[in-house]
Design an enzyme around this catalytic site. Structure first.
Site, PDB file in Angstrom:
ATOM      1  N   GLU A   1      35.447  62.286  48.829  1.00  0.00           N
ATOM      2  CA  GLU A   1      35.400  61.027  49.576  1.00  0.00           C
ATOM      3  C   GLU A   1      36.170  59.922  48.826  1.00  0.00           C
ATOM      4  O   GLU A   1      36.904  59.146  49.426  1.00  0.00           O
ATOM      5  CB  GLU A   1      33.933  60.637  49.763  1.00  0.00           C
ATOM      6  CG  GLU A   1      33.685  59.460  50.687  1.00  0.00           C
ATOM      7  CD  GLU A   1      32.195  59.159  50.812  1.00  0.00           C
ATOM      8  OE1 GLU A   1      31.366  59.895  50.229  1.00  0.00           O
ATOM      9  OE2 GLU A   1      31.857  58.168  51.497  1.00  0.00           O
TER      10      GLU A   1
ATOM     11  N   ASP B   1      32.370  48.905  52.617  1.00  0.00           N
ATOM     12  CA  ASP B   1      30.993  48.424  52.719  1.00  0.00           C
ATOM     13  C   ASP B   1      30.499  47.532  51.584  1.00  0.00           C
ATOM     14  O   ASP B   1      29.938  46.484  51.812  1.00  0.00           O
ATOM     15  CB  ASP B   1      30.036  49.618  52.826  1.00  0.00           C
ATOM     16  CG  ASP B   1      30.385  50.543  53.978  1.00  0.00           C
ATOM     17  OD1 ASP B   1      31.498  50.445  54.513  1.00  0.00           O
ATOM     18  OD2 ASP B   1      29.528  51.362  54.341  1.00  0.00           O
TER      19      ASP B   1
HETATM   20  C1  GLC Z   1      31.223  54.848  54.559  1.00  0.00           C
HETATM   21  C2  GLC Z   1      32.545  54.108  54.368  1.00  0.00           C
HETATM   22  C3  GLC Z   1      33.168  53.830  55.720  1.00  0.00           C
HETATM   23  C4  GLC Z   1      33.282  55.116  56.515  1.00  0.00           C
HETATM   24  C5  GLC Z   1      31.941  55.841  56.594  1.00  0.00           C
HETATM   25  C6  GLC Z   1      32.046  57.233  57.186  1.00  0.00           C
HETATM   26  O1  GLC Z   1      30.293  54.052  55.176  1.00  0.00           O
HETATM   27  O2  GLC Z   1      32.354  52.927  53.646  1.00  0.00           O
HETATM   28  O3  GLC Z   1      34.419  53.216  55.577  1.00  0.00           O
HETATM   29  O4  GLC Z   1      33.745  54.859  57.788  1.00  0.00           O
HETATM   30  O5  GLC Z   1      31.413  56.006  55.307  1.00  0.00           O
HETATM   31  O6  GLC Z   1      32.944  58.014  56.464  1.00  0.00           O
END
Ligand code: GLC
Length: 424
Positions: free
Chosen positions: A395, A166
């Site tokens: 994460e 992102d």
């Molecule tokens: C965040 C990450 C993305 C992922 C999402 C859900 O937005 O950047 O890659 O899919 O979280 O885990």
């Protein structure tokens, strides 16, 4: 020593399964109960990959439920809101999309669903499963070529969230090139002070939200967005996964006895590979980069997205040698590989601007093995395991200290740990 480690791995595997089971809802798994309480597109794919060898029925359900959310035109949404979304932004009201009674977002994510489906099929040999998901997978890849490519070869994204990375520093220039105007909204993603410092900035968020609102105002019409959207980027990571998806769909076509489709997808993969080598390779930095279609320039950021080209077997042998040096010199410089980004904007704690993520580690290691570079691949896998074994299923992780960051009990970290420590 060896026994300790084995016991430790066994315990961790049990914990990983516990994380996945507790994050599981009806037929799908949420990425994290605290931050991401719905179904996410490429998360589900990584989750299914990890579950394939352990709980194949759950892996199949995961992909079936994701495929069921495919839009009629072939877009596979990045979020499927199976439940009410109070307290989440941007939730269903913001997107205003309904697929057979289920709310979804209006953007996509890298098509990991196809490599995941191949893995699940090969683990189970279940032809009914394949018959069920294949049409959606094909419709989705056709959509990328038809709606998201200027040349039927290299695909583009129209929102940073579509890349899965992102807030990568690669997006700063194209985001800075447009004025989002006054955007009113309330963020819900900074649940603590610690998280607030790790998440994307408000400057980024204004632009994210403005891109969502203008795409919705255009009724999600890809043809008109191709003209009007201020963010159109040929992302190195999305393209790598797209090419691999074409190869994998060809393999699934063979399994269905459809040689014509197999040839089509093999040819698509070759055409894309060649165009990507041409357009996205950056000789100076020795890696693949993304291309900004609006500003008509390469986005020079040195990120893990460039290394992921290996996953699509994109580099020529010569490019591979150069890429391997980049990996060794720039990305193995910290205690833990692979930082999501190296370069001026490096921040070891902020989201996609430096931390190690288990899914991108997995993609790069898989790609390295395709080129016979098992030593490098082993180093990356070892670091992924070390991080999880020390810090739990976080994460993302600080590449310098290994400290766990972001949400805890994060599904793809658990699923890919199962994959890394299972019978491969
Ligand atoms: C965040 C990450 C993305 C992922 C999402 C859900 O937005 O950047 O890659 O899919 O979280 O885990």
């Amino acid at each position: 020593m060896r026994d300790d480690r084995t016991t430790d791995t066994a315990t961790r595997r049990t914990e990983a399964l516990d994380v996945l089971r507790s994050n599981r809802a009806e037929g799908y798994t949420i990425p994290s109960a605290t931050l991401y309480p719905f179904q996410w597109n490429w998360d589900s794919a990584f989750i299914a990959l990890g579950l394939a060898g352990v709980e194949p029925e759950a892996a199949k359900e995961e992909l079936k439920s994701l495929c069921a959310a495919t839009w009629e035109n072939g877009l596979l949404p990045h979020i499927v809101f199976h439940t009410d979304a109070e307290g989440y932004f941007p939730g269903p009201e913001e997107w205003g999309v309904d697929v057979d009674g289920v709310a979804t977002s209006g953007i996509t994510q890298p098509p990991m669903v196809v490599p995941a489906a191949r893995r699940v099929y090969e683990a189970t040999g279940d032809d009914d499963f394949l018959d069920c998901v294949y049409p959606a997978l094909e419709r989705h890849l056709e959509w990328w070529v038809r709606e998201r490519s200027f040349d039927d070869a290299v695909v583009y994204v129209r929102h940073p969230w579509e890349t899965g990375m992102d807030d990568s520093p690669a997006w700063t220039e194209p985001l800075a090139a447009f004025d989002p105007g006054e955007v009113e909204y309330e963020r819900e993603d900074r649940k603590s002070d610690e998280l607030a410092d790790q998440r994307p900035s408000d400057w980024d968020y204004d632009r994210y939200v403005s891109l969502v609102r203008s795409a919705r105002a255009a009724d999600w019409d890809e043809r008109s967005l191709r003209e009007s959207c201020p963010f159109l980027v040929e992302d190195a990571l999305t393209n790598a996964i797209f090419v691999r998806a074409c190869d994998d769909l060809a393999a699934l076509s063979v399994a269905r006895g459809d040689d014509t489709a197999a040839t089509t997808w093999r040819e698509q993969a070759d055409r894309s590979r060649e165009a990507i080598r041409d357009r996205l390779w950056d000789e100076e930095s020795g890696t693949f980069v993304s291309y900004d279609r609006v500003g008509d320039r390469k986005l020079e950021a040195n990120s893990v997205a460039g290394l992921a080209a290996l996953f699509g077997e994109i580099p020529t042998n010569e490019q591979f040698e150069r890429l391997r040096r980049t990996l060794r010199d720039d990305f193995f410089a910290h205690e833990f590989a692979v930082p999501s980004y190296v370069g001026e904007a490096f921040d070891p704690d902020r989201y996609w601007r430096g931390p190690v993520w288990i899914n991108t580690n997995w993609l790069v290691a898989d790609g390295l093995r395709r080129y016979g570079a098992t030593d490098f691949a082993d180093r990356i896998d070892r670091d992924s395991r070390r991080l999880v074994e020390r810090e739990g299923f976080r994460e993302y992780f600080n590449p310098e200290t290994g400290a766990g960051r972001g949400s805890d009990r994060f599904s793809w970290s658990a699923a890919l740990y199962l994959e890394l420590t299972g019978d491969r």
